[in-house]
Write a protein that holds these residues in place. Structure first.
Motif, short mmCIF file in Angstrom:
data_model
loop_
_atom_site.label_atom_id
_atom_site.label_comp_id
_atom_site.label_asym_id
_atom_site.label_seq_id
_atom_site.Cartn_x
_atom_site.Cartn_y
_atom_site.Cartn_z
N LYS A 31 0.73 -1.47 -0.02
CA LYS A 31 -0.36 0.09 -0.09
C LYS A 31 0.59 1.27 -0.19
N ASP A 32 0.30 2.05 -1.46
CA ASP A 32 1.68 3.90 -0.94
C ASP A 32 2.54 3.47 -1.35
N LEU A 33 2.79 2.34 -1.64
CA LEU A 33 4.71 2.39 -2.49
C LEU A 33 4.61 3.20 -3.84
N PRO A 34 5.38 4.23 -3.99
CA PRO A 34 5.35 4.78 -5.08
C PRO A 34 6.17 4.58 -5.62
N ALA A 35 6.07 5.04 -7.05
CA ALA A 35 6.23 4.11 -8.85
C ALA A 35 8.03 4.85 -8.98
N ASP A 36 8.74 4.05 -9.94
CA ASP A 36 9.77 4.39 -10.25
C ASP A 36 10.79 3.89 -9.25
N GLN A 37 10.59 3.53 -8.51
CA GLN A 37 12.26 2.69 -7.49
C GLN A 37 12.84 1.93 -8.13
N TRP A 38 13.59 1.67 -7.59
CA TRP A 38 14.74 0.74 -8.29
C TRP A 38 14.52 -0.44 -6.72
N VAL A 39 15.02 -1.59 -7.30
CA VAL A 39 14.57 -2.74 -6.32
C VAL A 39 15.63 -3.46 -6.74
N TYR A 40 16.53 -3.38 -5.42
CA TYR A 40 17.84 -4.21 -5.79
C TYR A 40 17.53 -5.53 -5.12
N TYR A 41 18.61 -6.85 -5.26
CA TYR A 41 18.72 -8.03 -4.74
C TYR A 41 20.23 -8.13 -4.63
N ARG A 42 20.27 -8.53 -2.99
CA ARG A 42 22.05 -8.64 -3.10
C ARG A 42 22.51 -10.35 -2.92
N GLU A 43 22.95 -11.09 -2.91
CA GLU A 43 23.39 -12.22 -3.30
C GLU A 43 24.01 -11.95 -0.69
N MET A 44 24.35 -12.89 -0.22
CA MET A 44 25.33 -12.52 0.71
C MET A 44 26.40 -13.25 0.16
N GLY A 45 27.34 -11.44 0.22
CA GLY A 45 28.60 -11.58 0.47
C GLY A 45 28.85 -11.27 -1.10
N GLY A 46 27.56 -10.48 -1.38
CA GLY A 46 27.71 -10.27 -3.38
C GLY A 46 28.01 -9.19 -3.32
N ASN A 47 27.39 -8.37 -4.60
CA ASN A 47 27.66 -7.14 -4.94
C ASN A 47 26.17 -7.01 -5.35
N ASP A 48 25.31 -5.66 -4.89
CA ASP A 48 24.21 -4.97 -5.99
C ASP A 48 23.54 -5.08 -6.74
N GLN A 49 22.88 -5.77 -7.35
CA GLN A 49 22.60 -5.86 -8.76
C GLN A 49 20.92 -5.79 -8.88
N ARG A 50 20.61 -4.40 -9.82
CA ARG A 50 19.80 -3.92 -9.96
C ARG A 50 18.72 -4.62 -11.37
N ASP A 51 17.79 -4.87 -10.77
CA ASP A 51 16.61 -5.85 -11.91
C ASP A 51 16.19 -4.46 -12.61
N SER A 52 16.18 -5.69 -14.14
CA SER A 52 15.16 -4.62 -14.86
C SER A 52 13.80 -3.80 -14.68
N VAL A 53 13.41 -4.10 -13.85
CA VAL A 53 12.09 -3.49 -13.36
C VAL A 53 12.34 -2.34 -11.82
N LYS A 54 11.04 -1.62 -12.35
CA LYS A 54 11.27 -0.98 -10.53
C LYS A 54 9.33 -0.33 -10.30
#
Length: 370
Positions: A31-54
């Protein structure tokens, strides 16, 4: 099931291969999550990776490429505000689906559902939940903000008692669920301070099919490494490059007492411990003693490593493969926290480990002043 963000550790079970597409699909409705913000995932011990969606208004969806048997702990973040606990989730992700529903803000008190491993997580979390621990943690946070060290110290026995009770709940859940990969994950993440023999016994009781994930294999490696680096064991040999790119081997120090010192420029406790190591080195360097520094600095951070050596005045030999927590020597020695050290005698045998502060000088004095 609702959870607080501080306890939102999503544990996973290997999903059935029948009818499943490879990887993980995550769908969030918030609820009320704004649009156009990047969602990142990082495997433990790894680096930031940007998914292809916002994010879209009110949610997001993303895919995480996870192969069979490669489930692991991940951090999912809306933006990079890691200081905001509502912006991040720490999860064990595996193949299948994960649905996140919440009233916000962001991930606060989110409901998790989807593949069977999500339900297993909910059961585990409910079993080990401790209202006493939650209350104590909240109180400790308030005391830290007030910098009331005396009250914090007085609260430690109460905290230790509640933590021990929660830990016992974890052990009992593991014993009751030998077919769940969550059991191996729970040993790896929650019981590292327990005796290595007890960890091994618990892991051996977990079914083989439930150990087909990265935490289980990592736990097995750490147990083997801890046993191999116990006091009295031959120190495992390794070779890494010094700052000039020259290979340095542990065997090069045969005939000396050498302290293998695992540290990193980014590690605050390591930097605070460095003056003690320097003092010990200066006191005993003429008594057949030296230090071999092994840095867990990250890829691309060689300049930080060298700057820390110079700033802290560390005159001994240094090596690193600049792979962070994947440093080959640290994995060989089952290092799970730094600073960590191993004192090796002239014959290559480990005679002491994890010597801190004055204990380092005291141990060296007992050995070298004879």
């Amino acid at each position: 099931m609702k959870t607080t963000t501080s306890l939102l550790l999503c544990l996973g079970m290997a999903s059935s291969a029948l009818g499943q597409q490879p990887g993980l699909t995550i769908t969030a409705s918030i609820k009320d999550l704004p649009a156009d913000q990047w969602v990142y995932y990082r495997e433990m011990g790894g680096n930031d990776q940007r998914d292809s969606v916002k994010t879209e208004a009110g949610g997001f969806s993303m895919s995480v490429p996870i192969a069979a048997g490669e489930g692991n702990t991940y951090l999912i973040s809306i933006g990079r505000n890691y200081q905001d606990p509502n912006s991040t989730l720490l999860l064990y992700l595996d193949q299948g689906t994960l649905t996140i529903n919440g009233d916000g803000p962001r991930f606060k008190d989110a409901d998790l559902s989807g593949s069977p491993w999500v339900e297993a997580y909910n059961d585990f979390n409910a079993a080990i939940r401790s209202e006493e621990m939650i209350a104590i943690n909240k109180k400790m946070g308030e005391l830290r903000s007030k910098q009331d060290t005396a009250a914090l110290k007085a609260l430690q026995p109460e905290y230790a008692g509640a933590a021990a009770e929660r830990e016992e709940k974890i052990v009992q859940w593991i014993k009751a669920h030998p077919a769940s990969p969550i059991s191996a994950w729970a040993i790896r993440m929650n019981l590292q301070q327990r005796d290595v023999g007890e960890q091994e016994q618990l892991l051996n009781a977990v079914h083989e099919t439930a150990k087909d994930n990265i935490p289980a294999r990592d736990l097995a490696r750490r147990i083997a490494g801890t046993k191999a680096t116990a006091v009295g064991q031959p120190a495992p040999e390794f070779t890494q490059n010094d700052p000039e790119g020259r290979p340095v081997s542990l065997r090069d120090f045969r005939g000396q007492y050498v302290l293998i010192d695992f540290w990193a420029s980014w590690c605050v406790p390591c930097r605070k411990e460095n003056p003690h190591v320097v003092a010990a080195y200066e006191k005993f360097k003429d008594k057949n003693f030296t230090v071999l520094g092994v840095s867990l600095d990250n890829p691309g951070k060689k300049a930080d490593w060298l700057a820390a050596i110079e700033k802290d005045g560390l005159p001994w030999t240094h090596v690193s493969d600049l792979q962070g927590w994947n440093n080959a020597a640290s994995r060989l020695y089952a290092v799970s926290a730094i600073p960590a050290n191993f004192l090796v005698d002239p014959d290559g045998k480990i005679v002491a480990k994890n010597l801190r502060g004055k204990a380092l000088e005291q141990t060296l004095s007992e050995i070298l002043d004879k």
